[in-house]
Design a protein around this motif. Structure first.
Motif, PDB file in Angstrom:
ATOM      1  N   VAL B  89       0.791  -1.098  -0.106  1.00 44.16           N
ATOM      2  CA  VAL B  89      -0.066  -0.040  -0.068  1.00 44.16           C
ATOM      3  C   VAL B  89       1.021   1.400  -0.071  1.00 44.16           C
ATOM      4  O   VAL B  89       1.962   1.212   0.463  1.00 44.16           O
ATOM      5  N   ASN B  98      -5.300   5.434  -2.676  1.00 40.47           N
ATOM      6  CA  ASN B  98      -4.973   4.048  -2.754  1.00 40.47           C
ATOM      7  C   ASN B  98      -5.784   3.271  -3.811  1.00 40.47           C
ATOM      8  O   ASN B  98      -5.271   2.669  -4.643  1.00 40.47           O
ATOM      9  N   GLN B 136      -4.584  -3.320   5.571  1.00 39.27           N
ATOM     10  CA  GLN B 136      -3.923  -2.874   4.594  1.00 39.27           C
ATOM     11  C   GLN B 136      -4.094  -3.897   3.449  1.00 39.27           C
ATOM     12  O   GLN B 136      -4.115  -3.586   2.186  1.00 39.27           O
ATOM     13  N   GLU B 140      -5.576  -3.403  -0.710  1.00 37.38           N
ATOM     14  CA  GLU B 140      -4.905  -4.112  -1.607  1.00 37.38           C
ATOM     15  C   GLU B 140      -5.886  -4.983  -2.618  1.00 37.38           C
ATOM     16  O   GLU B 140      -6.030  -5.069  -3.767  1.00 37.38           O
TER      17      GLU B 140
END
Ligand SMILES: Nc1ncnc2c1ncn2[C@@H]1O[C@H](COP(=O)(O)OP(=O)(O)OP(=O)(O)O)[C@@H](O)[C@H]1O
Ligand SMILES: [Mg+2]
Lengths: 297, 212
Positions: B89, B98, B136, B140
């Motif tokens: 990330v 992101n 995290q 993704e």
């Protein structure tokens, strides 16, 4: 008198805000430490002056200043794609030095170290920008346009992608980002705006010489970026305002000019030290600029 | 249809053999479990597919088309996405940013829909660095979903993740499977491998020592 002095400072703030915002694009957003930004500034200044003094209109010189600086940005981006961190910084430093020595030595064109005096004030479609007020209006409009254009770019996919490559190039590539192309674009756009600032500067001061566009100037721009915050356009404007105004009181305490220059440098250095210790992310920024030198990803 | 095929992939780092003549095929819609001890070459295998490292020898085919000469970003654009073992990330960017990096022009509300699916909607404006390890990972996964990747490479997505987030991740993987995605999963827990995978490859010192 006081009005003239204030207008003069405001014009400088506009010019340096363009410079720091454009450097922020390259260094703050894309994460490439560029120690050659003053060269783009100089290229723009000389390009504009030579074109206008050859009899072409100011608007043409102004646009050419951006375009020619952008072309050099493209040139510099080629080695920049292969280099990271400190090595990139050294390459950009060398680029700045090469441009400076071209300006010094190509005397038929640039008059070398003598510089070029008597640069005309701009006239655009019959409107003369020969008074301080008029020049301030011109500089303000250009700085505002630069801000809105850059803000639009940086809030788009382009800006987000630049931040991503600053954070981690491999991960950005794994998401389909063409890292090399993005870095090139950052250099081209950053150089373009620095070139415009060069034109604006030259036709205001009406005299340019190679000594103006040196490393110390880049450091000042970097300091504006770092003070305001990497990755914040508003921060860059704030940085320009603070660093243009801060040394001004020195003028009024009656120090000899031989002292004022070095003292200014000392103030800048002191700000840098305090900044690194107290506010490493800058006033409005998101990332410590030191991170760009020390790690590549 | 064969989604991904490796033919004779080898990679050395200095004197260390990371991959030694690795070949396999994986059909579209199937999940391959990739197992093996530390340093056996699992991550290098994924890196060879996405071109994060260039293999010394061998060929990679995606849907019948040779891809190993393409740069990493072009491979990604074909619809190959991955979740990294570490550092996947962008920590100084927000959760939403992101996702937007991955979505490339898709609208923010599409990104928000996916954040909801990976249970990160309330974290939207937070820096990714403030998320837990499991969150995290979920972020993704969100990127892979927003990109709608066809082949998804997962490098130990459960490592160091809480039980609760592991359940979430497992259900996300099942959902991707239902959508017909092709998956390569690196994982140490054999029960989980059994639950999620159609076939298994075990690596040792860069060579395949077992296929199931
Ligand atoms: N970029 C690199 N440079 C040098 N050696 C590397 C590099 N990447 C991997 N290696 C080496 O290649 C071998 C295989 O590494 P790899 O990361 O693929 O193993 P792995 O199976 O993913 O291990 P782990 O379970 O620990 O993640 C190891 O010996 C590793 O040290
Ligand atoms: Mg690994």
């Amino acid at each position: 008198m006081i009005e003239a002095y204030i207008l003069h400072l405001l014009i400088f703030i506009c010019i340096y805000a363009i410079l720091s915002m454009s450097l922020n694009l390259i260094t703050g957003y894309a994460g490439m430490l560029n120690l050659g930004h003053a060269a783009f500034f100089g290229i723009g200044a000389y390009a504009s002056v030579l074109i206008v003094m050859a009899g072409f209109p100011f608007w043409l010189g102004f646009i050419a200043a951006g375009a020619i600086a952008a072309f050099f940005g493209l040139l510099l981006s080629v080695p920049a794609l292969r280099l990271r961190g400190d090595f990139l910084a050294i390459a950009t430093l060398a680029f700045g030095e090469i441009i400076r020595s071209i300006l010094v030595n190509w005397t038929e064109f640039t008059r070398g170290p003598l510089g070029i005096p008597g640069i005309p004030k701009p006239e655009i479609f019959g409107i003369a920008f020969d008074s301080l007020w008029m020049y301030f209006i011109l500089a303000f409009i250009i700085a505002a346009v630069a801000y809105f254009v850059l803000r639009h770019l940086l809030n788009s996919n382009f800006g987000i992608a630049l931040k991503a490559i600053r954070e981690n190039e491999s991960v950005a590539a794994s998401l389909g980002k063409n890292v090399n192309l993005l870095k090139m674009q950052a250099f081209v756009v950053g150089a373009f705006f620095a070139g415009l600032a060069g034109s604006l500067f030259a036709h205001y001061i009406t005299f340019i010489d190679p000594g103006t566009f040196v490393l110390g100037e880049t450091i000042l721009m970097l300091l504006m970026v770092a003070l305001g915050g990497m990755g914040s356009l508003e921060g860059s404007i704030l940085g320009a305002i603070i660093l243009i105004l801060l040394p001004e009181p020195l003028r009024f305490i009656g120090l000899p000019s031989a002292v004022v220059g070095p003292l200014r440098q000392i103030i800048y250095a002191a700000i840098l030290i305090v900044l690194v210790i107290k506010k490493p992310r800058g006033l409005l920024g998101t990332q410590w600029f030191g991170g760009i030198v020390s790690d590549s990803n | 249809m064969i989604a991904i095929e490796l033919k004779g992939i080898s990679k050395k780092f200095g004197g260390v053999t990371a991959l030694d003549n690795v070949s396999f095929k994986l059909e579209k819609g199937k999940t391959l479990g990739l197992v093996g001890g530390n340093g056996s070459g699992k991550t290098t295998l994924l890196n060879s597919i996405t071109k994060m490292v260039a293999p010394d020898r061998g060929e990679v085919y995606f849907k019948g088309k040779r891809i190993d000469k393409l740069p990493a970003y072009r491979i990604a654009r074909l619809g190959i996405g991955r979740i990294f073992q570490t550092g996947g990330v962008f920590k100084n960017m927000t959760v939403l940013e992101n996702l937007l990096v991955a979505s490339d022009g898709k609208r923010e509300n599409e990104a928000e829909r996916i954040l909801k699916e990976v249970a990160l909607l309330e974290k939207k404006g937070k820096k990714a660095a403030t998320l837990s390890g499991g969150q995290q990972r979920l972020l993704e996964f969100g990127r892979v979903m927003v990109r709608n990747d066809e082949l998804i490479l997962l490098d130990e997505p459960f490592a160091g993740v809480s039980a609760e987030n592991s359940r979430k991740i497992e259900s996300v993987i099942k959902k991707l499977q239902e959508e017909g995605k092709t998956i390569i999963l690196i994982e140490h827990d054999s029960a989980r491998i059994k639950r999620l995978c159609n076939q298994i490859i075990e690596l040792e010192k860069g060579s395949i020592i077992r296929r199931e």
